[in-house]
Design an enzyme around this catalytic site. Structure first.
Site, PDB file in Angstrom:
ATOM      1  N   SER A   1      49.545   0.213  36.411  1.00 47.28           N
ATOM      2  CA  SER A   1      50.094   0.755  34.970  1.00 47.28           C
ATOM      3  C   SER A   1      49.801   2.327  34.837  1.00 47.28           C
ATOM      4  O   SER A   1      48.688   2.717  34.496  1.00 47.28           O
ATOM      5  CB  SER A   1      49.102   0.008  33.862  1.00 47.28           C
ATOM      6  OG  SER A   1      47.632  -0.181  34.239  1.00 47.28           O
TER       7      SER A   1
ATOM      8  N   LYS B   1      40.437  -0.063  44.771  1.00 42.96           N
ATOM      9  CA  LYS B   1      41.898   0.326  45.232  1.00 42.96           C
ATOM     10  C   LYS B   1      42.139   1.764  45.031  1.00 42.96           C
ATOM     11  O   LYS B   1      42.816   2.478  45.798  1.00 42.96           O
ATOM     12  CB  LYS B   1      42.804  -0.234  44.111  1.00 42.96           C
ATOM     13  CG  LYS B   1      42.809   0.073  42.750  1.00 42.96           C
ATOM     14  CD  LYS B   1      43.913   1.282  42.466  1.00 42.96           C
ATOM     15  CE  LYS B   1      43.813   1.440  41.007  1.00 42.96           C
ATOM     16  NZ  LYS B   1      42.645   1.944  40.216  1.00 42.96           N
TER      17      LYS B   1
ATOM     18  N   GLU C   1      38.878   9.059  39.789  1.00 44.58           N
ATOM     19  CA  GLU C   1      38.088   8.105  40.039  1.00 44.58           C
ATOM     20  C   GLU C   1      37.541   7.747  41.378  1.00 44.58           C
ATOM     21  O   GLU C   1      36.461   7.492  41.829  1.00 44.58           O
ATOM     22  CB  GLU C   1      38.296   6.823  39.357  1.00 44.58           C
ATOM     23  CG  GLU C   1      38.098   6.813  37.707  1.00 44.58           C
ATOM     24  CD  GLU C   1      36.725   6.721  37.351  1.00 44.58           C
ATOM     25  OE1 GLU C   1      35.860   6.781  38.247  1.00 44.58           O
ATOM     26  OE2 GLU C   1      36.568   6.516  36.274  1.00 44.58           O
TER      27      GLU C   1
ATOM     28  N   TRP D   1      45.403   7.667  29.629  1.00 43.78           N
ATOM     29  CA  TRP D   1      45.380   6.040  29.713  1.00 43.78           C
ATOM     30  C   TRP D   1      44.866   5.702  28.153  1.00 43.78           C
ATOM     31  O   TRP D   1      45.558   4.712  27.791  1.00 43.78           O
ATOM     32  CB  TRP D   1      44.576   5.612  30.738  1.00 43.78           C
ATOM     33  CG  TRP D   1      44.725   4.213  30.868  1.00 43.78           C
ATOM     34  CD1 TRP D   1      43.423   3.345  31.290  1.00 43.78           C
ATOM     35  CD2 TRP D   1      45.734   3.033  30.839  1.00 43.78           C
ATOM     36  NE1 TRP D   1      43.981   1.903  31.344  1.00 43.78           N
ATOM     37  CE2 TRP D   1      45.286   1.802  31.189  1.00 43.78           C
ATOM     38  CE3 TRP D   1      47.124   3.253  30.473  1.00 43.78           C
ATOM     39  CZ2 TRP D   1      46.281   0.787  31.051  1.00 43.78           C
ATOM     40  CZ3 TRP D   1      48.139   1.981  30.756  1.00 43.78           C
ATOM     41  CH2 TRP D   1      47.572   1.136  30.822  1.00 43.78           C
TER      42      TRP D   1
ATOM     43  N   ARG E   1      47.173  10.173  40.607  1.00 42.44           N
ATOM     44  CA  ARG E   1      46.098  11.138  40.851  1.00 42.44           C
ATOM     45  C   ARG E   1      45.162  10.748  42.230  1.00 42.44           C
ATOM     46  O   ARG E   1      45.073  11.908  42.802  1.00 42.44           O
ATOM     47  CB  ARG E   1      45.263  11.058  39.645  1.00 42.44           C
ATOM     48  CG  ARG E   1      45.678  11.384  38.414  1.00 42.44           C
ATOM     49  CD  ARG E   1      44.948  11.845  37.385  1.00 42.44           C
ATOM     50  NE  ARG E   1      43.625  10.910  37.136  1.00 42.44           N
ATOM     51  CZ  ARG E   1      43.982   9.937  36.049  1.00 42.44           C
ATOM     52  NH1 ARG E   1      45.024   9.900  35.263  1.00 42.44           N
ATOM     53  NH2 ARG E   1      43.185   9.163  35.635  1.00 42.44           N
TER      54      ARG E   1
END
Length: 332
Positions: free
Chosen positions: A134, A186, A276, A11, A250
């Site tokens: 994104s 999320k 994450e 990212w 992911r």
């Protein structure tokens, strides 16, 4: 103007590339010196984007303090659990610092903006979050993407001209907390959707998980003092839909592997990058207990990942909860 990107993973590199058209120089730093070497020697991040030739004004910097000193705007793109220890080692004058990291610190249950404020000692008005649907692999290829910059709107409005490009549209929001919570939680719901897909439960189940998961996100936004309406924007619903359904996600991929019978360790290894949501769900579990609120989807994800609950049993427990109104009074 010079941009400094702290974290040259997938990212961070994508942001450096897409925003390089707006800056004289884009300096990147990463703890992985091999990544910096590859950019220096070939203008390619061999580890994360081996098929992309980076613009020549993207320059690796091996000393983090040096990068901070020579940059006018900073973007932080490192895993949430390592932000405090990384930023506590440097000093910074008041300048815009944008978090593109998504998560909650496990030990303190603090958002990234709070971690950065404490670690850097800068005025909170200079701290922002960049969040929204994104995927890095799409952004770096110049595919159309829209996200939101959340924070102080007076300073943020001045940043928009540096962050918008022909294919990367950035909206402005004053709800820093809401944007951060949406971006963090999320990932947990995306794992749930992935588990459902891995179990072969179909589109109905996925849509239900996304919708009810959004409700759980709104509860946590309210607890942290954000605006619950923010969850219906790019940093909430937009990011959730993408992460819970996209093939490049992911967190969804990790969940699918769990649903297919892989162990947590095997699934993390197969994904090969930071998931994450795997760490964030621990924080969500603590939030649930601390504030005594119902977060049934997040709770079942926690039990599957950390208490070895069978994913099918978790799904059945969700389906057989007591009858309820769709929307209850807050925090119930």
């Amino acid at each position: 103007m010079n941009l400094g990107v702290i974290g040259a993973g997938s990212w961070g590199t994508a942001l450096a590339q897409i925003l390089s058209v707006n800056f004289e120089n884009v300096f990147i730093w990463d703890i992985d010196k091999e990544v910096l070497d590859s950019v220096k020697n070939s203008n390619i991040n061999v580890k994360y984007h081996p098929d992309i030739k980076l613009n020549t004004n993207i320059k690796p910097i091996y000393d983090l303090q040096e990068l901070i000193n020579i940059s006018d705007i900073l973007i932080v793109v490192i895993p949430t659990q390592y932000i405090r220890q990384t930023l506590s080692k440097v000093k910074i004058e008041n300048k815009p610092v944008i978090s593109a990291s998504k998560g909650i610190e496990i030990e303190s249950l603090k958002l990234v903006s709070d971690i950065m404020e404490e670690s850097l000692g800068i005025d909170r008005k200079y701290i922002f979050a960049l969040s929204g649907p994104s995927f890095a692999k799409e952004v770096i290829k110049g595919l159309p993407t829209a996200v939101v910059l959340a924070g102080n709107t007076e300073i943020g409005n001045k940043l928009l001209s540096y962050l918008n490009t022909k294919t990367f549209r950035v909206y402005l929001s004053d709800d820093l907390v809401g944007a951060e919570v949406g971006g963090a939680i999320k990932n947990v719901i995306a794992i749930a959707a992935g588990i459902s897909d891995g179990l072969g439960f179909g589109s109905n189940a996925r849509a239900s998980l996304i919708t009810r998961g959004l409700y759980e996100i709104s509860k946590i936004v309210k607890i942290y003092g954000g605006n619950p309406q923010t969850v219906y924007g790019l940093s909430g619903l937009g990011d959730l839909v993408l992460t819970a359904t996209g093939e490049l996600s992911r967190n969804r991929t990790f969940g699918m592997l769990i649903g297919q019978g892989y162990s947590v360790e095997e699934a993390l290894k197969k994904v090969g990058q930071v998931v994450e949501g795997y760490t964030t769900v621990k924080a969500v579990y603590d939030i649930k207990n601390k504030y005594n609120i119902e977060l049934p989807i997040s709770y079942q994800v926690y039990r599957v990942l950390y208490e070895n609950l069978n994913p099918k049993d978790a799904a059945m427990e969700l389906m057989n909860r007591g009858y309820k109104f769709e929307f209850m009074e807050e925090n119930k």
